[in-house]
Design a protein around this motif. Structure first.
Motif, PDB file in Angstrom:
ATOM      1  N   GLY A  37     -14.485   7.246   2.996  1.00  0.00           N
ATOM      2  CA  GLY A  37     -14.657   7.319   1.555  1.00  0.00           C
ATOM      3  C   GLY A  37     -13.621   8.179   0.846  1.00  0.00           C
ATOM      4  O   GLY A  37     -13.767   8.492  -0.322  1.00  0.00           O
ATOM      5  N   THR A  38     -12.568   8.553   1.547  1.00  0.00           N
ATOM      6  CA  THR A  38     -11.523   9.405   0.980  1.00  0.00           C
ATOM      7  C   THR A  38     -10.440   8.542   0.327  1.00  0.00           C
ATOM      8  O   THR A  38      -9.984   7.554   0.917  1.00  0.00           O
ATOM      9  N   HIS A  39     -10.042   8.937  -0.866  1.00  0.00           N
ATOM     10  CA  HIS A  39      -8.958   8.238  -1.572  1.00  0.00           C
ATOM     11  C   HIS A  39      -7.639   8.633  -0.919  1.00  0.00           C
ATOM     12  O   HIS A  39      -7.214   9.778  -1.006  1.00  0.00           O
ATOM     13  N   ILE A  40      -6.993   7.663  -0.256  1.00  0.00           N
ATOM     14  CA  ILE A  40      -5.755   7.975   0.474  1.00  0.00           C
ATOM     15  C   ILE A  40      -4.513   7.386  -0.190  1.00  0.00           C
ATOM     16  O   ILE A  40      -3.399   7.631   0.256  1.00  0.00           O
ATOM     17  N   GLY A  41      -4.690   6.582  -1.235  1.00  0.00           N
ATOM     18  CA  GLY A  41      -3.539   6.000  -1.908  1.00  0.00           C
ATOM     19  C   GLY A  41      -3.951   4.825  -2.765  1.00  0.00           C
ATOM     20  O   GLY A  41      -5.064   4.780  -3.277  1.00  0.00           O
ATOM     21  N   TRP A  42      -3.037   3.861  -2.904  1.00  0.00           N
ATOM     22  CA  TRP A  42      -3.280   2.684  -3.735  1.00  0.00           C
ATOM     23  C   TRP A  42      -2.816   1.430  -3.027  1.00  0.00           C
ATOM     24  O   TRP A  42      -1.808   1.415  -2.322  1.00  0.00           O
ATOM     25  N   MET A  43      -3.579   0.365  -3.242  1.00  0.00           N
ATOM     26  CA  MET A  43      -3.199  -0.959  -2.757  1.00  0.00           C
ATOM     27  C   MET A  43      -2.816  -1.774  -3.972  1.00  0.00           C
ATOM     28  O   MET A  43      -3.579  -1.853  -4.938  1.00  0.00           O
ATOM     29  N   GLY A  44      -1.631  -2.366  -3.924  1.00  0.00           N
ATOM     30  CA  GLY A  44      -1.157  -3.165  -5.042  1.00  0.00           C
ATOM     31  C   GLY A  44      -1.042  -4.631  -4.681  1.00  0.00           C
ATOM     32  O   GLY A  44      -0.619  -4.980  -3.584  1.00  0.00           O
ATOM     33  N   SER A  45      -1.455  -5.478  -5.621  1.00  0.00           N
ATOM     34  CA  SER A  45      -1.240  -6.925  -5.538  1.00  0.00           C
ATOM     35  C   SER A  45      -0.175  -7.239  -6.575  1.00  0.00           C
ATOM     36  O   SER A  45      -0.315  -6.878  -7.739  1.00  0.00           O
ATOM     37  N   LEU A  46       0.879  -7.928  -6.150  1.00  0.00           N
ATOM     38  CA  LEU A  46       2.024  -8.165  -7.029  1.00  0.00           C
ATOM     39  C   LEU A  46       2.331  -9.652  -7.099  1.00  0.00           C
ATOM     40  O   LEU A  46       2.379 -10.333  -6.080  1.00  0.00           O
ATOM     41  N   ALA A  65       0.857  -1.188   0.000  1.00  0.00           N
ATOM     42  CA  ALA A  65       0.000   0.000   0.000  1.00  0.00           C
ATOM     43  C   ALA A  65       0.888   1.231   0.000  1.00  0.00           C
ATOM     44  O   ALA A  65       1.913   1.273   0.686  1.00  0.00           O
ATOM     45  N   ARG A  66       0.477   2.193  -0.831  1.00  0.00           N
ATOM     46  CA  ARG A  66       1.206   3.456  -0.901  1.00  0.00           C
ATOM     47  C   ARG A  66       0.220   4.600  -0.727  1.00  0.00           C
ATOM     48  O   ARG A  66      -0.927   4.498  -1.156  1.00  0.00           O
ATOM     49  N   ASP A  67       0.691   5.681  -0.099  1.00  0.00           N
ATOM     50  CA  ASP A  67      -0.169   6.847   0.034  1.00  0.00           C
ATOM     51  C   ASP A  67      -0.169   7.615  -1.290  1.00  0.00           C
ATOM     52  O   ASP A  67       0.466   7.196  -2.262  1.00  0.00           O
ATOM     53  N   ARG A  68      -0.865   8.720  -1.336  1.00  0.00           N
ATOM     54  CA  ARG A  68      -1.010   9.460  -2.594  1.00  0.00           C
ATOM     55  C   ARG A  68       0.308  10.023  -3.111  1.00  0.00           C
ATOM     56  O   ARG A  68       0.435  10.309  -4.298  1.00  0.00           O
ATOM     57  N   ASP A  69       1.292  10.172  -2.238  1.00  0.00           N
ATOM     58  CA  ASP A  69       2.608  10.659  -2.658  1.00  0.00           C
ATOM     59  C   ASP A  69       3.531   9.522  -3.086  1.00  0.00           C
ATOM     60  O   ASP A  69       4.656   9.767  -3.498  1.00  0.00           O
ATOM     61  N   SER A 117      -2.123  12.206 -10.868  1.00  0.00           N
ATOM     62  CA  SER A 117      -2.933  13.148 -11.642  1.00  0.00           C
ATOM     63  C   SER A 117      -4.222  12.550 -12.203  1.00  0.00           C
ATOM     64  O   SER A 117      -5.187  13.272 -12.404  1.00  0.00           O
ATOM     65  N   THR A 118      -4.255  11.237 -12.446  1.00  0.00           N
ATOM     66  CA  THR A 118      -5.428  10.657 -13.097  1.00  0.00           C
ATOM     67  C   THR A 118      -6.473  10.149 -12.127  1.00  0.00           C
ATOM     68  O   THR A 118      -7.536   9.729 -12.552  1.00  0.00           O
ATOM     69  N   GLY A 119      -6.174  10.135 -10.857  1.00  0.00           N
ATOM     70  CA  GLY A 119      -7.207   9.759  -9.898  1.00  0.00           C
ATOM     71  C   GLY A 119      -7.170   8.307  -9.495  1.00  0.00           C
ATOM     72  O   GLY A 119      -6.117   7.728  -9.330  1.00  0.00           O
ATOM     73  N   ILE A 120      -8.362   7.725  -9.393  1.00  0.00           N
ATOM     74  CA  ILE A 120      -8.479   6.459  -8.684  1.00  0.00           C
ATOM     75  C   ILE A 120      -8.811   5.261  -9.566  1.00  0.00           C
ATOM     76  O   ILE A 120      -9.241   4.238  -9.061  1.00  0.00           O
ATOM     77  N   ALA A 121      -8.589   5.359 -10.847  1.00  0.00           N
ATOM     78  CA  ALA A 121      -8.896   4.218 -11.712  1.00  0.00           C
ATOM     79  C   ALA A 121      -7.916   3.078 -11.442  1.00  0.00           C
ATOM     80  O   ALA A 121      -6.712   3.299 -11.394  1.00  0.00           O
TER      81      ALA A 121
END
Length: 166
Positions: free
Chosen positions: A125-134, A39-43, A91-95
Motif C-alpha cells: 500500500g506504499t506509494h512508490i511512484g507513478w504509472m503512465g499510459s501514453l 513507470a517512474r519511481d518517486r524521484d 510535492s502534491t502526492g498521489i492524485a
C-alpha cells in the motif's frame, strides 16, 4: 521425512510453474498494447517501459531504465514544463493526472502525446511512484488542425460570396 520433502518440492514446482505462466500471460498482454506504458519511481527515475513506449520515443528499454529527468525524449520547448510537472508530482502526492505534452525522437521528429498518470502503489500500500499510459495523438492533432483550417477557409469564402452578392 522424505515424503514431506517430495510433497514440498512438488508444491514449490507447481507454484513456480503458476508464476511463470502468469508472467508469460502478463508479458504477452504488455507486448500487444498499442498504448505506451511507463513507470517512474518517486524521484522520476524510469523503472519500467513497455515495447510500445520504446517504439513511440525511439529508445530501447535498456537505454531508458534507470534514467532520471530530464528525459532525452522531452522536447526542448517543454523541458521546464516537464521539470515543473515532476516537482509538482513529488510535492502534491498521489492524485491521478492527465495532460498533453510533446516528445522528440532521436531522429528529430516531434510527436504529441496524451498522458494519463496514476499512482503506483506496491503490495504493502506504499506509494512508490507513478504509472503512465501514453498515446501518440500527433495524427489526430494534424487532422483537427486541417479540419479547423478548412472550416476557416469555408467561412472566409462564405463571407466573400456574401460581400459579392451585396
Amino acid at each position: 521425512n522424505l515424503w514431506m520433502a517430495y510433497r514440498q518440492n512438488r508444491r514449490r514446482a507447481a507454484a513456480e510453474h503458476a508464476l511463470r505462466t502468469e508472467y508469460a500471460f502478463r508479458q504477452a498482454m504488455e507486448n500487444s498494447l498499442t498504448i505506451g506504458m511507463r513507470a517512474r519511481d518517486r524521484d522520476g527515475r524510469i523503472i519500467y517501459v513497455n515495447p510500445e513506449f520504446c517504439r513511440m520515443v525511439g529508445y530501447e528499454e535498456k537505454q531508458l531504465i534507470g534514467m532520471m529527468p530530464p528525459h532525452p525524449y522531452w522536447a526542448p520547448e517543454i523541458m521546464s514544463e516537464g521539470i515543473q510537472r515532476q516537482n509538482d508530482m513529488r510535492s502534491t502526492g498521489i492524485a491521478p493526472r492527465e495532460f498533453e505534452t510533446r516528445f522528440i525522437r532521436p531522429d528529430g521528429k516531434l510527436i504529441d502525446i496524451q498522458v494519463y498518470e496514476a499512482p503506483l502503489i506496491d503490495a504493502d500500500g506504499t506509494h512508490i511512484g507513478w504509472m503512465g499510459s501514453l498515446v501518440d495523438v500527433t495524427e489526430k492533432k494534424k487532422l483537427e488542425e486541417a479540419r479547423q483550417t478548412e472550416t476557416e477557409k469555408l467561412q472566409h469564402n462564405a463571407r466573400l460570396i456574401t460581400m459579392g452578392e451585396m
